[in-house]
Design a protein around this motif. Structure first.
Motif, short mmCIF file in Angstrom:
data_model
loop_
_atom_site.label_atom_id
_atom_site.label_comp_id
_atom_site.label_asym_id
_atom_site.label_seq_id
_atom_site.Cartn_x
_atom_site.Cartn_y
_atom_site.Cartn_z
N ASP A 1 0.90 -1.32 0.20
CA ASP A 1 0.04 0.02 0.08
C ASP A 1 1.02 1.34 0.03
O ASP A 1 1.67 1.56 0.88
CB ASP A 1 -0.84 -0.11 1.19
CG ASP A 1 -2.05 1.30 1.28
OD1 ASP A 1 -1.73 2.31 0.70
OD2 ASP A 1 -2.89 0.89 1.98
N LYS B 1 0.21 4.08 0.69
CA LYS B 1 -0.08 5.28 1.72
C LYS B 1 0.89 4.67 2.89
O LYS B 1 1.39 5.59 3.69
CB LYS B 1 -1.66 5.26 2.11
CG LYS B 1 -2.48 5.81 1.07
CD LYS B 1 -4.04 5.97 1.32
CE LYS B 1 -4.87 6.22 0.18
NZ LYS B 1 -6.07 5.61 -0.17
N ALA C 1 4.35 5.49 2.24
CA ALA C 1 4.50 6.98 2.70
C ALA C 1 4.64 7.36 4.10
O ALA C 1 5.48 8.14 4.49
CB ALA C 1 3.39 7.95 1.90
N ILE C 2 3.56 6.86 4.82
CA ILE C 2 3.56 7.05 6.25
C ILE C 2 4.88 6.73 7.36
O ILE C 2 5.63 7.15 7.85
CB ILE C 2 2.58 6.55 7.09
CG1 ILE C 2 1.31 7.45 6.73
CG2 ILE C 2 2.40 6.52 8.52
CD1 ILE C 2 -0.05 6.89 6.90
N PHE D 1 -1.01 6.77 11.51
CA PHE D 1 -1.81 6.15 10.75
C PHE D 1 -3.57 6.38 10.84
O PHE D 1 -4.30 6.01 10.22
CB PHE D 1 -1.76 4.65 10.89
CG PHE D 1 -0.48 4.04 10.22
CD1 PHE D 1 -0.24 3.82 9.11
CD2 PHE D 1 0.44 3.81 11.21
CE1 PHE D 1 0.85 3.43 8.53
CE2 PHE D 1 1.68 3.60 10.76
CZ PHE D 1 1.93 3.16 9.58
N THR E 1 -6.61 7.19 8.25
CA THR E 1 -6.23 7.08 6.81
C THR E 1 -7.03 6.01 6.48
O THR E 1 -7.81 5.20 7.07
CB THR E 1 -4.76 6.61 6.91
OG1 THR E 1 -4.25 5.42 7.65
CG2 THR E 1 -3.72 7.58 7.44
N THR E 2 -6.98 5.92 5.22
CA THR E 2 -7.71 4.86 4.40
C THR E 2 -7.01 3.38 3.90
O THR E 2 -7.34 2.54 3.43
CB THR E 2 -8.39 5.16 3.10
OG1 THR E 2 -7.02 5.71 2.18
CG2 THR E 2 -9.09 6.45 3.30
N ILE E 3 -6.06 3.23 4.71
CA ILE E 3 -5.30 1.88 4.71
C ILE E 3 -6.16 0.43 4.74
O ILE E 3 -7.12 0.72 6.13
CB ILE E 3 -3.76 1.81 5.70
CG1 ILE E 3 -4.29 1.84 7.16
CG2 ILE E 3 -2.89 3.14 5.46
CD1 ILE E 3 -3.22 1.61 7.88
N CYS F 1 -9.64 4.05 11.02
CA CYS F 1 -8.88 3.38 9.95
C CYS F 1 -9.88 2.33 9.58
O CYS F 1 -9.86 1.14 9.68
CB CYS F 1 -7.64 2.82 10.14
SG CYS F 1 -6.21 3.77 10.27
#
Length: 175
Positions: A54, A56, A59-60, A88, A91-93, A116
């Motif tokens: 993922d 995202k 990136a985190i 996190f 977020t949309t993880i 999340c």
């Protein structure tokens, strides 16, 4: 030696492929040798880079734990992390499979993964359950979320004070 084929298999006999522990070598018919590294390396030397599913999540993780500023996260960098905070939150993880490489985690902070709502899979490798700082660490994640923990440690997680609320969602996994 392996055999490689090109267009319609015509040049299969004209490429010689050899390898050692670090590289794969392609020797072409004209004697040209092309060398390709077998694995990604970081500036730290022999530590491989984590391949995130993922973008995202990557990136985190890179933003917070990339200590050598190469815009990647190595297994070594992940292993040095001892605590996860609110990075996190909201977020949309959907999955954090790579949490399994954060082998030094001993605490997951308040609201670390709260809101999340799409998070369905969490892979947690420490044999001793990390301390969860409060009861909002995983609040409002997917209701069918599964926590994958070392098979030999399932009971440790299910009976740990902070993890009891998730006992039905804890599953053993052989990392």
């Amino acid at each position: 030696m392996s055999k490689a084929t090109g267009e319609d298999g015509k040049d299969g006999d004209s490429i010689k492929i050899t390898q050692d522990e670090n590289n794969v070598y392609f020797e072409l018919a004209d004697g040209t040798i092309i060398t390709i590294a077998r694995s990604n390396k970081t500036e730290e030397g022999d530590t491989q880079i984590i391949q995130f599913k993922d973008a995202k999540v990557k990136a985190i993780c890179v933003q917070n734990w990339d200590t050598n500023d190469d815009d990647e996260l190595s297994y070594g960098e992940a292993a040095k992390v001892t605590s996860i905070r609110k990075f996190f939150r909201g977020t949309t993880i959907q999955s954090f499979d790579e949490l399994q490489y954060f082998t030094g985690i001993d605490e997951i902070g308040t609201d670390a993964f709260s809101n999340c709502s799409k998070l369905k899979e969490i892979y947690c490798t420490p044999t001793n359950p990390p301390t969860l700082d409060g009861n909002t660490v995983f609040s409002s994640i997917a209701s069918n979320a599964v926590f994958y923990v070392p098979s030999a440690s399932v009971n440790n997680y299910k009976t740990a004070d902070e993890w009891k609320a998730y006992a039905d969602q804890i599953v053993g996994y052989d990392f």
